[in-house]
Write a protein that holds these residues in place. Sequence first.
Motif, PDB file in Angstrom:
ATOM      1  N   GLY A  68     -12.425  -7.029  -3.657  1.00  0.00           N
ATOM      2  CA  GLY A  68     -12.003  -6.503  -2.372  1.00  0.00           C
ATOM      3  C   GLY A  68     -10.556  -6.814  -2.020  1.00  0.00           C
ATOM      4  N   PHE A  69      -9.730  -7.089  -3.006  1.00  0.00           N
ATOM      5  CA  PHE A  69      -8.309  -7.365  -2.773  1.00  0.00           C
ATOM      6  C   PHE A  69      -7.570  -6.038  -2.893  1.00  0.00           C
ATOM      7  CE2 PHE A  69      -4.244  -9.532  -4.400  1.00  0.00           C
ATOM      8  CZ  PHE A  69      -3.836  -9.897  -3.130  1.00  0.00           C
ATOM      9  N   CYS A  70      -7.064  -5.547  -1.762  1.00  0.00           N
ATOM     10  CA  CYS A  70      -6.485  -4.199  -1.716  1.00  0.00           C
ATOM     11  C   CYS A  70      -5.009  -4.225  -1.372  1.00  0.00           C
ATOM     12  CB  CYS A  70      -7.219  -3.358  -0.674  1.00  0.00           C
ATOM     13  SG  CYS A  70      -8.965  -3.136  -1.055  1.00  0.00           S
ATOM     14  N   ASP A  71      -4.301  -3.181  -1.809  1.00  0.00           N
ATOM     15  CA  ASP A  71      -2.893  -3.032  -1.458  1.00  0.00           C
ATOM     16  C   ASP A  71      -2.778  -2.360  -0.089  1.00  0.00           C
ATOM     17  OD1 ASP A  71      -3.265  -0.274  -1.856  1.00  0.00           O
ATOM     18  OD2 ASP A  71      -2.221  -0.254  -3.789  1.00  0.00           O
ATOM     19  N   ALA A  72      -1.568  -2.074   0.338  1.00  0.00           N
ATOM     20  CA  ALA A  72      -1.324  -1.511   1.669  1.00  0.00           C
ATOM     21  C   ALA A  72      -1.962  -0.141   1.863  1.00  0.00           C
ATOM     22  CB  ALA A  72       0.177  -1.427   1.938  1.00  0.00           C
ATOM     23  N   THR A  73      -2.242   0.574   0.770  1.00  0.00           N
ATOM     24  CA  THR A  73      -2.870   1.894   0.878  1.00  0.00           C
ATOM     25  C   THR A  73      -4.392   1.824   0.857  1.00  0.00           C
ATOM     26  OG1 THR A  73      -2.904   2.326  -1.508  1.00  0.00           O
ATOM     27  CG2 THR A  73      -0.884   2.930  -0.307  1.00  0.00           C
ATOM     28  N   GLY A  74      -4.931   0.610   0.693  1.00  0.00           N
ATOM     29  CA  GLY A  74      -6.381   0.439   0.639  1.00  0.00           C
ATOM     30  C   GLY A  74      -6.956   0.505  -0.765  1.00  0.00           C
ATOM     31  N   LYS A  75      -6.091   0.676  -1.764  1.00  0.00           N
ATOM     32  CA  LYS A  75      -6.549   0.735  -3.146  1.00  0.00           C
ATOM     33  C   LYS A  75      -6.758  -0.679  -3.674  1.00  0.00           C
ATOM     34  CE  LYS A  75      -5.255   2.453  -7.690  1.00  0.00           C
ATOM     35  NZ  LYS A  75      -4.191   3.016  -8.521  1.00  0.00           N
TER      36      LYS A  75
END
Length: 126
Positions: A68-75
């Motif tokens: 569940g570690f996501c970037d700023a875009t939610g990916k």
Amino acid sequence: MPIALDPMATFSYILKDERTKPGLQTKFLLRPLTGADAKLVMRAANSEESTSDALFDAVTICLAGWEGFCDATGKEVPFETEERVLGRKRTVVKASSMDRLNANTITELATAISNFNGLTPDDVKN
């Protein structure tokens, strides 16, 4: 009587500021710091390298994954490892994955690793 450490065992850790956000939590999978690993980390803390380098090494060695570690875009950010010599040849977190963690997260994860082993952050520094 001491209990033998399982160096491949993992435990889950959720950052303190995410614990009240169900569904938005990143789960970090951490391994315990073995005696040999602690020696390596303490050597870094006591050398010309800074304490932050020792914390970075502890996380590089003991972070076993994340969910569940996501970037700023939610990916979701992939977790990658590589073989490297840190004291001895071992599988560690790839530099490109470590680059995705900010300094506060590295510090908190290193503290969780130390606490799991019964060491305080001051013990790791000394």
